[in-house]
Design a protein around this motif. Structure first.
Motif, short mmCIF file in Angstrom:
data_model
loop_
_atom_site.label_atom_id
_atom_site.label_comp_id
_atom_site.label_asym_id
_atom_site.label_seq_id
_atom_site.Cartn_x
_atom_site.Cartn_y
_atom_site.Cartn_z
N LEU A 1 -16.95 4.49 -11.35
CA LEU A 1 -17.94 5.61 -12.01
C LEU A 1 -17.79 6.75 -11.06
O LEU A 1 -18.46 7.74 -11.50
CB LEU A 1 -19.39 4.94 -12.18
N ASP A 2 -17.75 6.60 -9.81
CA ASP A 2 -17.44 7.70 -9.14
C ASP A 2 -16.36 8.80 -9.42
O ASP A 2 -16.40 9.79 -9.21
CB ASP A 2 -17.02 7.19 -7.62
N GLY A 22 -25.29 2.15 -11.42
CA GLY A 22 -25.65 2.77 -12.97
C GLY A 22 -24.70 1.93 -14.03
O GLY A 22 -25.03 2.09 -15.06
N ALA A 23 -23.54 0.89 -13.58
CA ALA A 23 -22.81 0.42 -14.44
C ALA A 23 -23.53 -0.39 -15.68
O ALA A 23 -23.14 -0.67 -16.73
CB ALA A 23 -21.53 -0.32 -13.71
N ALA A 34 -34.61 7.27 -7.98
CA ALA A 34 -35.07 7.72 -9.26
C ALA A 34 -34.36 6.87 -10.45
O ALA A 34 -35.00 6.73 -11.49
CB ALA A 34 -35.06 9.32 -9.21
N HIS A 35 -33.21 6.72 -10.35
CA HIS A 35 -32.29 6.24 -11.62
C HIS A 35 -32.86 4.82 -11.84
O HIS A 35 -33.08 4.58 -13.05
CB HIS A 35 -30.62 6.29 -11.30
N PHE A 36 -32.98 4.06 -10.92
CA PHE A 36 -33.26 2.68 -10.93
C PHE A 36 -34.75 2.66 -11.41
O PHE A 36 -35.01 1.53 -12.16
CB PHE A 36 -32.73 1.73 -9.73
#
Length: 187
Positions: free
Chosen positions: A53-54, A113-114, A161-163
């Motif tokens: 994802l990078d 985030g996968a 923030a994402h998680f």
């Protein structure tokens, strides 16, 4: 359970989840060992393709890559077609030449985030690297060195923030822990 052949055998029995592909996600905090684990698992799976994802994230959009993933990767794979995406070059801050990803029986997708909500319907299995955030981030900072300290400061805030908004760990099919020699996973 540090023999990855048993996990690989289990993953091979799963039903396809994205067209003819069994899409296996390896998620966890930055620095938790996702890339290394995915590479070892891919080898155990007979050199299964790995999407990092990078390659889809950018400096400007650390987590805003879902549409690119859907259009360039999961969309074509779901139709049994070859995926084609342009990986992001983090040093040049630009997209590089396109790469292809074949619709193999098993495809690994690894990165923070996968296992996000938007991707979960296409996943056959979600593996979570079970290492606490603070320990993962410290490993990542050590790996990348002081030159990337400012990047890590911004990254950790963005990842938290994402998680917070879209956690993956509660949806994991298995937790993966790194051992001094190998891995163990708990389903």
């Amino acid at each position: 359970m540090n023999d990855l052949s048993r996990l690989a055998a289990r993953l091979r029995t799963l039903a396809p989840s994205c067209g003819p592909v069994r899409l296996i996600a390896v998620d966890g905090h930055a620095g938790s060992g996702k890339s290394t684990f995915a590479a070892r698992l891919a080898t155990e799976l007979g050199d299964a393709p790995v999407l990092h994802l990078d390659d889809l994230a950018t400096h400007e959009a650390l987590f805003d890559w879902t549409d690119r993933l859907r259009e360039q990767v999961t969309g074509p794979l779901s139709r049994g077609e070859r995926a084609r995406y342009a990986p992001y070059d983090w040093t040049a801050r630009a997209f590089g030449p396109p790469r292809t990803l074949e619709p193999a029986p098993l495809v690994l997708i690894e990165g923070v985030g996968a296992g996000r909500r938007a991707l979960r319907p296409a996943l056959a299995h979600l593996l979570w690297m079970d290492l606490p955030a603070a320990e993962s981030w410290e490993r990542g900072r050590r790996r990348d060195g002081p030159a990337l300290s400012a990047f890590w400061d911004g990254w950790t805030a963005a990842e938290a923030a994402h998680f917070s908004a879209d956690p993956s760990r509660p949806w994991a099919d298995a937790l993966v822990r790194q051992l001094p020699v190998g891995y163990e996973w708990l389903e």
